[in-house]
Motif scaffolding. Structure first.
Motif, PDB file in Angstrom:
ATOM      1  N   THR A  40       0.891  -1.208   0.041  1.00 33.98           N
ATOM      2  CA  THR A  40       0.147  -0.125  -0.008  1.00 33.98           C
ATOM      3  C   THR A  40       1.111   1.165  -0.035  1.00 33.98           C
ATOM      4  O   THR A  40       1.041   1.967   1.085  1.00 33.98           O
ATOM      5  CB  THR A  40      -0.919   0.000   1.221  1.00 33.98           C
ATOM      6  N   GLU A  85       2.472   4.621  -3.066  1.00 35.73           N
ATOM      7  CA  GLU A  85       2.076   5.485  -3.789  1.00 35.73           C
ATOM      8  C   GLU A  85       1.265   5.097  -4.965  1.00 35.73           C
ATOM      9  O   GLU A  85       0.129   5.503  -5.168  1.00 35.73           O
ATOM     10  CB  GLU A  85       3.102   6.047  -4.457  1.00 35.73           C
ATOM     11  N   ILE A  86       1.381   4.068  -5.574  1.00 30.68           N
ATOM     12  CA  ILE A  86       0.523   3.659  -6.760  1.00 30.68           C
ATOM     13  C   ILE A  86      -0.686   2.936  -6.360  1.00 30.68           C
ATOM     14  O   ILE A  86      -1.927   3.175  -7.242  1.00 30.68           O
ATOM     15  CB  ILE A  86       1.618   2.750  -7.884  1.00 30.68           C
ATOM     16  N   ARG A  93       0.977  -2.407   5.225  1.00 31.23           N
ATOM     17  CA  ARG A  93       2.156  -1.872   4.855  1.00 31.23           C
ATOM     18  C   ARG A  93       2.045  -1.008   3.662  1.00 31.23           C
ATOM     19  O   ARG A  93       1.410  -1.452   2.687  1.00 31.23           O
ATOM     20  CB  ARG A  93       3.294  -2.571   4.835  1.00 31.23           C
ATOM     21  N   ASN A  94       2.273   0.353   3.593  1.00 35.62           N
ATOM     22  CA  ASN A  94       2.603   1.341   4.539  1.00 35.62           C
ATOM     23  C   ASN A  94       1.581   1.533   5.302  1.00 35.62           C
ATOM     24  O   ASN A  94       0.455   1.927   5.057  1.00 35.62           O
ATOM     25  CB  ASN A  94       3.041   2.514   3.831  1.00 35.62           C
ATOM     26  N   ASN A 138      -1.805  -9.873   4.709  1.00 33.50           N
ATOM     27  CA  ASN A 138      -1.586 -10.260   3.188  1.00 33.50           C
ATOM     28  C   ASN A 138      -2.137 -11.610   2.957  1.00 33.50           C
ATOM     29  O   ASN A 138      -2.744 -11.719   1.743  1.00 33.50           O
ATOM     30  CB  ASN A 138      -0.131 -10.291   3.045  1.00 33.50           C
ATOM     31  N   LEU A 184       4.240  -4.170  -4.975  1.00 33.25           N
ATOM     32  CA  LEU A 184       5.421  -4.233  -4.117  1.00 33.25           C
ATOM     33  C   LEU A 184       6.460  -3.850  -4.956  1.00 33.25           C
ATOM     34  O   LEU A 184       6.523  -3.821  -6.135  1.00 33.25           O
ATOM     35  CB  LEU A 184       5.509  -5.430  -3.442  1.00 33.25           C
ATOM     36  N   VAL A 215       1.967  -4.338 -11.081  1.00 29.40           N
ATOM     37  CA  VAL A 215       2.335  -3.145 -11.659  1.00 29.40           C
ATOM     38  C   VAL A 215       3.728  -3.056 -11.435  1.00 29.40           C
ATOM     39  O   VAL A 215       4.555  -1.938 -11.619  1.00 29.40           O
ATOM     40  CB  VAL A 215       1.517  -1.954 -10.930  1.00 29.40           C
TER      41      VAL A 215
HETATM   42  N1  LIG Z   1       4.780   5.127  -8.320  1.00 31.12           N
HETATM   43  C1  LIG Z   1       4.692   5.173  -9.419  1.00 31.12           C
HETATM   44  O1  LIG Z   1       4.206   5.872 -10.195  1.00 31.12           O
HETATM   45  C2  LIG Z   1       4.567   3.747 -10.144  1.00 31.12           C
HETATM   46  C3  LIG Z   1       4.007   3.332 -11.320  1.00 31.12           C
HETATM   47  C4  LIG Z   1       4.247   2.228 -12.061  1.00 31.12           C
HETATM   48  C5  LIG Z   1       4.413   1.033 -11.372  1.00 31.12           C
HETATM   49  N2  LIG Z   1       5.414   1.336 -10.334  1.00 31.12           N
HETATM   50  C6  LIG Z   1       5.701   0.059  -9.361  1.00 31.12           C
HETATM   51  O2  LIG Z   1       4.750  -0.097  -8.277  1.00 31.12           O
HETATM   52  C7  LIG Z   1       5.667  -0.905  -7.335  1.00 31.12           C
HETATM   53  C8  LIG Z   1       5.108   0.011  -6.017  1.00 31.12           C
HETATM   54  O3  LIG Z   1       5.592   1.272  -6.342  1.00 31.12           O
HETATM   55  P1  LIG Z   1       5.199   2.476  -5.350  1.00 31.12           P
HETATM   56  O4  LIG Z   1       5.968   3.692  -5.726  1.00 31.12           O
HETATM   57  O5  LIG Z   1       3.795   2.509  -5.110  1.00 31.12           O
HETATM   58  O6  LIG Z   1       6.179   2.082  -4.105  1.00 31.12           O
HETATM   59  P2  LIG Z   1       5.778   2.390  -2.550  1.00 31.12           P
HETATM   60  O7  LIG Z   1       5.368   3.820  -2.192  1.00 31.12           O
HETATM   61  O8  LIG Z   1       7.317   2.140  -1.882  1.00 31.12           O
HETATM   62  O9  LIG Z   1       5.029   1.005  -2.178  1.00 31.12           O
HETATM   63  C9  LIG Z   1       5.494  -0.141  -2.025  1.00 31.12           C
HETATM   64  C10 LIG Z   1       4.778  -0.545  -0.737  1.00 31.12           C
HETATM   65  O10 LIG Z   1       5.112  -2.118  -0.336  1.00 31.12           O
HETATM   66  C11 LIG Z   1       4.832  -2.037   1.069  1.00 31.12           C
HETATM   67  N3  LIG Z   1       5.395  -3.187   1.639  1.00 31.12           N
HETATM   68  C12 LIG Z   1       6.666  -3.303   2.018  1.00 31.12           C
HETATM   69  N4  LIG Z   1       7.047  -4.715   2.475  1.00 31.12           N
HETATM   70  C13 LIG Z   1       5.437  -5.285   2.521  1.00 31.12           C
HETATM   71  C14 LIG Z   1       4.989  -6.443   2.969  1.00 31.12           C
HETATM   72  N5  LIG Z   1       5.826  -7.696   3.538  1.00 31.12           N
HETATM   73  N6  LIG Z   1       3.830  -6.630   2.506  1.00 31.12           N
HETATM   74  C15 LIG Z   1       2.762  -5.618   2.280  1.00 31.12           C
HETATM   75  N7  LIG Z   1       3.320  -4.420   1.838  1.00 31.12           N
HETATM   76  C16 LIG Z   1       4.717  -4.276   1.822  1.00 31.12           C
HETATM   77  C17 LIG Z   1       5.835  -0.729   1.575  1.00 31.12           C
HETATM   78  O11 LIG Z   1       5.245  -0.625   3.066  1.00 31.12           O
HETATM   79  P3  LIG Z   1       6.699   0.265   3.703  1.00 31.12           P
HETATM   80  O12 LIG Z   1       6.503   1.735   3.557  1.00 31.12           O
HETATM   81  O13 LIG Z   1       5.935   0.118   5.088  1.00 31.12           O
HETATM   82  O14 LIG Z   1       7.770  -0.316   3.413  1.00 31.12           O
HETATM   83  C18 LIG Z   1       5.304   0.359   0.515  1.00 31.12           C
HETATM   84  O15 LIG Z   1       4.026   0.729   0.994  1.00 31.12           O
HETATM   85  C19 LIG Z   1       7.027  -0.895  -7.765  1.00 31.12           C
HETATM   86  O16 LIG Z   1       7.417  -2.179  -8.244  1.00 31.12           O
HETATM   87  C20 LIG Z   1       7.090   0.234  -8.753  1.00 31.12           C
HETATM   88  O17 LIG Z   1       8.014  -0.055  -9.713  1.00 31.12           O
HETATM   89  C21 LIG Z   1       5.154   2.521  -9.442  1.00 31.12           C
END
Ligand SMILES: NC(=O)c1ccc[n+]([C@@H]2O[C@H](COP(=O)([O-])OP(=O)(O)OC[C@H]3O[C@@H](n4cnc5c(N)ncnc54)[C@H](OP(=O)(O)O)[C@@H]3O)[C@@H](O)[C@H]2O)c1
Length: 254
Positions: free
Chosen positions: A8, A10-11, A31-32, A51, A65, A88
């Motif tokens: 949980t 940004e995306i 998480r987050n 999960n 993730l 994603v």
């Molecule tokens: N942001 C974008 O614009 C975008 C666009 C397309 C694709 N993506 C892809 O989407 C994925 C996520 O990107 P994001 O930007 O959303 O990253 P993010 O904000 O870092 O989100 C990832 C999430 O995973 C959580 N997490 C970590 N360990 C976990 C667990 N054991 N169980 C459940 N959740 C857990 C993290 O929580 P914690 O904060 O507590 O560690 C965090 O909230 C990546 O692979 C990225 O390449 C992102």
């Protein structure tokens, strides 16, 4: 539909907000913690679930993730046949997802961008995903791809957003330095560029727009000529993605 979001961040926040008010039941992982709590407070359809429970109780699971975290988290979760999985994640190819999400077989990869919250987001997808169509097709532009390599090429192209925004901000700063009004400068640049971009461009729309901005000796043509090296730099930067994205065949076919 019962939808789960693993990870949980940004995306997920952007996609969940884009699904708000459509009658789905949405589970997000804990998480987050801050993002999960914010979504649960803001979107009535959202509940937070561990999960395992999230996977067990969702018809569609979005994998949001980081890829290296997915390697640790996905094995052991109760995926099942008949369930739709939509990843994603960057750097998580289909072969890896099939291994991590077995015995589920309906697995697709798409590339959402944060503006999906308000709709109009392009969503390249491979293979085709009826679940993605059903959830996001009405308000976004679903673009089915013929191969995983073609999907990955879209991933590379999506990196264009950052350098383009950077260039727009450079122009905003320059404009504001002459007007002393940064907010108005930003409004002007954003509206001007938006005006040239059709929501659903047909082949040739962009080159047609460029042609109209090519009067010899005009300001547009003069600035474009001054920036010609940037074109080569962009091509070089995209080409540098080839090995990471599995694009060694330049036509994006494997
Ligand atoms: N942001 C974008 O614009 C975008 C666009 C397309 C694709 N993506 C892809 O989407 C994925 C996520 O990107 P994001 O930007 O959303 O990253 P993010 O904000 O870092 O989100 C990832 C999430 O995973 C959580 N997490 C970590 N360990 C976990 C667990 N054991 N169980 C459940 N959740 C857990 C993290 O929580 P914690 O904060 O507590 O560690 C965090 O909230 C990546 O692979 C990225 O390449 C992102």
């Amino acid at each position: 539909m019962r939808i789960g979001f693993l990870g949980t961040g940004e995306i997920t926040a952007a996609m969940v907000r884009g699904l708000k008010g459509q009658g789905h039941r949405i589970l997000v992982s804990p998480r987050n913690a801050t993002v999960a709590a914010t979504l649960a407070a803001e979107v009535p359809e959202v509940a937070i679930a561990p999960n395992e429970d999230l996977v067990a109780n969702s018809d569609v699971v979005f994998l949001c993730l980081l890829a290296r975290v997915a390697e640790e988290v996905l094995p052991g979760l109760p995926f099942r046949t008949g369930q739709s999985i939509i990843s994603v994640m960057v750097d998580a190819p289909l072969a890896t997802l099939r291994r991590l999400c077995a015995p589920a077989t309906d697995i697709a990869i798409t590339i959402p961008l944060p503006p999906i919250t308000s709709g109009g987001c392009p969503l390249p997808v491979y293979p085709a995903s009826p679940a993605l169509d059903a959830l996001f097709g009405a308000h976004n532009l679903i673009l089915p791809q013929l191969s995983e390599a073609a999907l990955n090429a879209h991933l590379g192209a999506s990196a264009l957003c950052s350098p383009i925004l950077d260039q727009l901000l450079t122009a905003v700063d320059w404009l504001a330095s002459h007007t002393d009004n940064p907010a108005a400068a930003e409004a002007y640049i954003a509206a001007m560029i938006r005006g040239y971009l059709p929501e659903r461009a047909a082949a040739g729309d962009l080159s047609q727009a460029l042609k109209k901005l090519s009067t010899e000796g005009g300001l547009n043509a003069t600035l474009r000529a001054a920036m010609a090296p940037a074109k080569e730099t962009l091509h070089h930067g995209l080409t540098a993605f080839h090995s990471r994205l599995g694009l060694d065949d330049p036509k994006g076919r494997t």
